[in-house]
Design a protein around this motif. Structure first.
Motif, PDB file in Angstrom:
ATOM      1  N   THR A  70       0.854  -1.188   0.000  1.00  0.00           N
ATOM      2  CA  THR A  70       0.000   0.000   0.000  1.00  0.00           C
ATOM      3  C   THR A  70       0.887   1.235   0.000  1.00  0.00           C
ATOM      4  OG1 THR A  70      -0.109   0.022   2.416  1.00  0.00           O
ATOM      5  CG2 THR A  70      -1.872  -1.149   1.249  1.00  0.00           C
ATOM      6  N   HIS A  71       0.347   2.337  -0.510  1.00  0.00           N
ATOM      7  CA  HIS A  71       1.079   3.596  -0.612  1.00  0.00           C
ATOM      8  C   HIS A  71       0.204   4.698  -0.019  1.00  0.00           C
ATOM      9  CE1 HIS A  71       3.589   1.611  -3.688  1.00  0.00           C
ATOM     10  NE2 HIS A  71       2.449   1.056  -4.027  1.00  0.00           N
ATOM     11  N   ARG A  72       0.844   5.646   0.650  1.00  0.00           N
ATOM     12  CA  ARG A  72       0.091   6.753   1.244  1.00  0.00           C
ATOM     13  C   ARG A  72       0.868   8.060   1.086  1.00  0.00           C
ATOM     14  NH1 ARG A  72      -1.447   7.846   7.456  1.00  0.00           N
ATOM     15  NH2 ARG A  72      -2.668   9.695   7.047  1.00  0.00           N
ATOM     16  N   LEU A  73       0.195   9.084   0.612  1.00  0.00           N
ATOM     17  CA  LEU A  73       0.779  10.416   0.565  1.00  0.00           C
ATOM     18  C   LEU A  73       0.643  11.006   1.955  1.00  0.00           C
ATOM     19  CD1 LEU A  73       2.003  12.774  -1.059  1.00  0.00           C
ATOM     20  CD2 LEU A  73      -0.350  13.536  -1.495  1.00  0.00           C
ATOM     21  N   GLU A  74       1.767  11.332   2.579  1.00  0.00           N
ATOM     22  CA  GLU A  74       1.757  11.866   3.935  1.00  0.00           C
ATOM     23  C   GLU A  74       1.604  13.387   3.933  1.00  0.00           C
ATOM     24  OE1 GLU A  74       1.738  10.070   6.705  1.00  0.00           O
ATOM     25  OE2 GLU A  74       2.024   8.146   5.733  1.00  0.00           O
ATOM     26  N   ASP A  75       2.442  14.068   3.179  1.00  0.00           N
ATOM     27  CA  ASP A  75       2.445  15.527   3.128  1.00  0.00           C
ATOM     28  C   ASP A  75       2.819  15.966   1.727  1.00  0.00           C
ATOM     29  OD1 ASP A  75       2.057  16.389   5.953  1.00  0.00           O
ATOM     30  OD2 ASP A  75       3.894  15.226   6.253  1.00  0.00           O
ATOM     31  N   CYS A  76       2.357  17.138   1.340  1.00  0.00           N
ATOM     32  CA  CYS A  76       2.745  17.719   0.067  1.00  0.00           C
ATOM     33  C   CYS A  76       2.693  19.237   0.186  1.00  0.00           C
ATOM     34  CB  CYS A  76       1.825  17.256  -1.058  1.00  0.00           C
ATOM     35  SG  CYS A  76       2.287  17.914  -2.671  1.00  0.00           S
ATOM     36  N   VAL A  77       3.732  19.885  -0.305  1.00  0.00           N
ATOM     37  CA  VAL A  77       3.795  21.335  -0.329  1.00  0.00           C
ATOM     38  C   VAL A  77       4.121  21.756  -1.756  1.00  0.00           C
ATOM     39  CG1 VAL A  77       5.016  23.371   0.529  1.00  0.00           C
ATOM     40  CG2 VAL A  77       4.614  21.437   2.052  1.00  0.00           C
ATOM     41  N   VAL A  78       3.326  22.691  -2.291  1.00  0.00           N
ATOM     42  CA  VAL A  78       3.567  23.216  -3.629  1.00  0.00           C
ATOM     43  C   VAL A  78       3.817  24.706  -3.506  1.00  0.00           C
ATOM     44  CG1 VAL A  78       2.624  23.526  -5.951  1.00  0.00           C
ATOM     45  CG2 VAL A  78       2.010  21.485  -4.627  1.00  0.00           C
ATOM     46  N   GLN A  79       4.897  25.159  -4.115  1.00  0.00           N
ATOM     47  CA  GLN A  79       5.197  26.587  -4.129  1.00  0.00           C
ATOM     48  C   GLN A  79       5.712  26.937  -5.523  1.00  0.00           C
ATOM     49  OE1 GLN A  79       7.926  27.919  -1.131  1.00  0.00           O
ATOM     50  NE2 GLN A  79       7.569  30.062  -1.598  1.00  0.00           N
ATOM     51  N   GLY A  80       4.891  27.645  -6.273  1.00  0.00           N
ATOM     52  CA  GLY A  80       5.271  28.027  -7.623  1.00  0.00           C
ATOM     53  C   GLY A  80       5.507  26.813  -8.497  1.00  0.00           C
ATOM     54  N   ASP A  81       6.716  26.716  -9.066  1.00  0.00           N
ATOM     55  CA  ASP A  81       7.040  25.610  -9.952  1.00  0.00           C
ATOM     56  C   ASP A  81       7.852  24.516  -9.253  1.00  0.00           C
ATOM     57  OD1 ASP A  81       9.433  26.930  -9.654  1.00  0.00           O
ATOM     58  OD2 ASP A  81       9.867  27.115 -11.789  1.00  0.00           O
ATOM     59  N   ARG A  82       7.682  24.409  -7.920  1.00  0.00           N
ATOM     60  CA  ARG A  82       8.359  23.378  -7.128  1.00  0.00           C
ATOM     61  C   ARG A  82       7.340  22.720  -6.198  1.00  0.00           C
ATOM     62  NH1 ARG A  82      13.379  22.082  -8.277  1.00  0.00           N
ATOM     63  NH2 ARG A  82      14.082  21.994  -6.163  1.00  0.00           N
ATOM     64  N   ALA A  83       7.573  21.450  -5.913  1.00  0.00           N
ATOM     65  CA  ALA A  83       6.740  20.734  -4.948  1.00  0.00           C
ATOM     66  C   ALA A  83       7.616  19.735  -4.201  1.00  0.00           C
ATOM     67  CB  ALA A  83       5.586  20.010  -5.645  1.00  0.00           C
ATOM     68  N   ALA A  84       7.207  19.413  -2.995  1.00  0.00           N
ATOM     69  CA  ALA A  84       7.884  18.399  -2.194  1.00  0.00           C
ATOM     70  C   ALA A  84       6.806  17.554  -1.527  1.00  0.00           C
ATOM     71  CB  ALA A  84       8.776  19.044  -1.143  1.00  0.00           C
ATOM     72  N   TYR A  85       7.068  16.253  -1.446  1.00  0.00           N
ATOM     73  CA  TYR A  85       6.085  15.398  -0.775  1.00  0.00           C
ATOM     74  C   TYR A  85       6.743  14.195  -0.124  1.00  0.00           C
ATOM     75  CZ  TYR A  85       6.040  12.579  -5.115  1.00  0.00           C
ATOM     76  OH  TYR A  85       6.371  11.804  -6.201  1.00  0.00           O
ATOM     77  N   SER A  86       6.041  13.659   0.872  1.00  0.00           N
ATOM     78  CA  SER A  86       6.459  12.475   1.617  1.00  0.00           C
ATOM     79  C   SER A  86       5.467  11.358   1.330  1.00  0.00           C
ATOM     80  CB  SER A  86       6.462  12.745   3.120  1.00  0.00           C
ATOM     81  OG  SER A  86       7.326  13.803   3.434  1.00  0.00           O
ATOM     82  N   GLU A  87       6.007  10.178   1.128  1.00  0.00           N
ATOM     83  CA  GLU A  87       5.184   8.999   0.828  1.00  0.00           C
ATOM     84  C   GLU A  87       5.605   7.864   1.752  1.00  0.00           C
ATOM     85  OE1 GLU A  87       4.537   6.001  -2.997  1.00  0.00           O
ATOM     86  OE2 GLU A  87       5.745   7.806  -3.223  1.00  0.00           O
ATOM     87  N   SER A  88       4.633   7.149   2.298  1.00  0.00           N
ATOM     88  CA  SER A  88       4.941   5.957   3.090  1.00  0.00           C
ATOM     89  C   SER A  88       4.283   4.755   2.424  1.00  0.00           C
ATOM     90  CB  SER A  88       4.454   6.107   4.533  1.00  0.00           C
ATOM     91  OG  SER A  88       3.057   6.202   4.589  1.00  0.00           O
ATOM     92  N   CYS A  89       4.993   3.644   2.468  1.00  0.00           N
ATOM     93  CA  CYS A  89       4.501   2.416   1.835  1.00  0.00           C
ATOM     94  C   CYS A  89       4.669   1.266   2.817  1.00  0.00           C
ATOM     95  CB  CYS A  89       5.299   2.107   0.562  1.00  0.00           C
ATOM     96  SG  CYS A  89       5.349   3.470  -0.604  1.00  0.00           S
ATOM     97  N   ARG A  90       3.860   0.245   2.612  1.00  0.00           N
ATOM     98  CA  ARG A  90       3.937  -0.932   3.482  1.00  0.00           C
ATOM     99  C   ARG A  90       3.651  -2.173   2.651  1.00  0.00           C
ATOM    100  NH1 ARG A  90       2.849  -1.456   9.353  1.00  0.00           N
ATOM    101  NH2 ARG A  90       2.649  -3.665   9.721  1.00  0.00           N
ATOM    102  N   TYR A  91       4.602  -3.108   2.683  1.00  0.00           N
ATOM    103  CA  TYR A  91       4.402  -4.405   2.041  1.00  0.00           C
ATOM    104  C   TYR A  91       3.483  -5.252   2.913  1.00  0.00           C
ATOM    105  CZ  TYR A  91       8.150  -3.698  -1.381  1.00  0.00           C
ATOM    106  OH  TYR A  91       8.921  -3.244  -2.412  1.00  0.00           O
ATOM    107  N   SER A  92       2.895  -6.268   2.328  1.00  0.00           N
ATOM    108  CA  SER A  92       1.963  -7.116   3.081  1.00  0.00           C
ATOM    109  C   SER A  92       2.643  -7.839   4.238  1.00  0.00           C
ATOM    110  CB  SER A  92       1.296  -8.128   2.152  1.00  0.00           C
ATOM    111  OG  SER A  92       2.272  -8.967   1.557  1.00  0.00           O
ATOM    112  N   ASP A  93       3.971  -8.039   4.165  1.00  0.00           N
ATOM    113  CA  ASP A  93       4.688  -8.701   5.272  1.00  0.00           C
ATOM    114  C   ASP A  93       5.111  -7.731   6.369  1.00  0.00           C
ATOM    115  OD1 ASP A  93       6.804  -7.329   4.121  1.00  0.00           O
ATOM    116  OD2 ASP A  93       8.000  -9.129   3.677  1.00  0.00           O
ATOM    117  N   GLY A  94       4.724  -6.449   6.242  1.00  0.00           N
ATOM    118  CA  GLY A  94       5.010  -5.460   7.264  1.00  0.00           C
ATOM    119  C   GLY A  94       6.217  -4.579   6.990  1.00  0.00           C
TER     120      GLY A  94
END
Length: 121
Positions: A70-94
């Protein structure tokens, strides 16, 4: 989230793309000539993995989204022509994966991305 003022980059589309079951929505956010640089334990800063163009990025994303995780977007910041984001993922085995991305945008599409990722070993 929503669309940043003056930008066609839509963070809700980013969320749907990251949290979706296939790579299609996420891939739609990349320009045809996009470049993705990946830094992790295997591809360290002096020799990052570099994917050039949507076809190479699509191949990597298709592989990632074919996995039992599974994948989850944690945070995202957009400013003009730049963006930054954090993503967390988890395999079925943990096993967990965390990724941080900084992107450059052109006409609301990602043209350059640097992703730094780490995972449980």
């Amino acid at each position: 989230m929503g669309t940043a003022a003056g930008s066609a980059f839509d963070t809700e589309t980013l969320r749907r793309g990251i949290e979706g079951d296939t790579a299609a929505t996420l891939l739609s956010l990349y320009a045809d000539d996009a470049q993705l640089r990946i830094v992790d334990h295997q591809t360290q800063p002096s020799r990052p993995k570099v994917l050039r163009g949507r076809d190479e990025i699509a191949e990597m994303l298709d592989d990632v989204y074919s996995r039992d995780m599974t994948h989850r977007l944690e945070d995202c910041v957009v400013q003009g022509d730049r963006a930054a984001y954090s993503e967390s993922c988890r395999y079925s085995d943990g096993v967990r994966v965390l990724a941080e991305s900084m992107v450059s945008l052109r006409d609301g599409k990602i043209v350059e991305q640097t992703m730094i990722q780490a995972w449980d070993e």
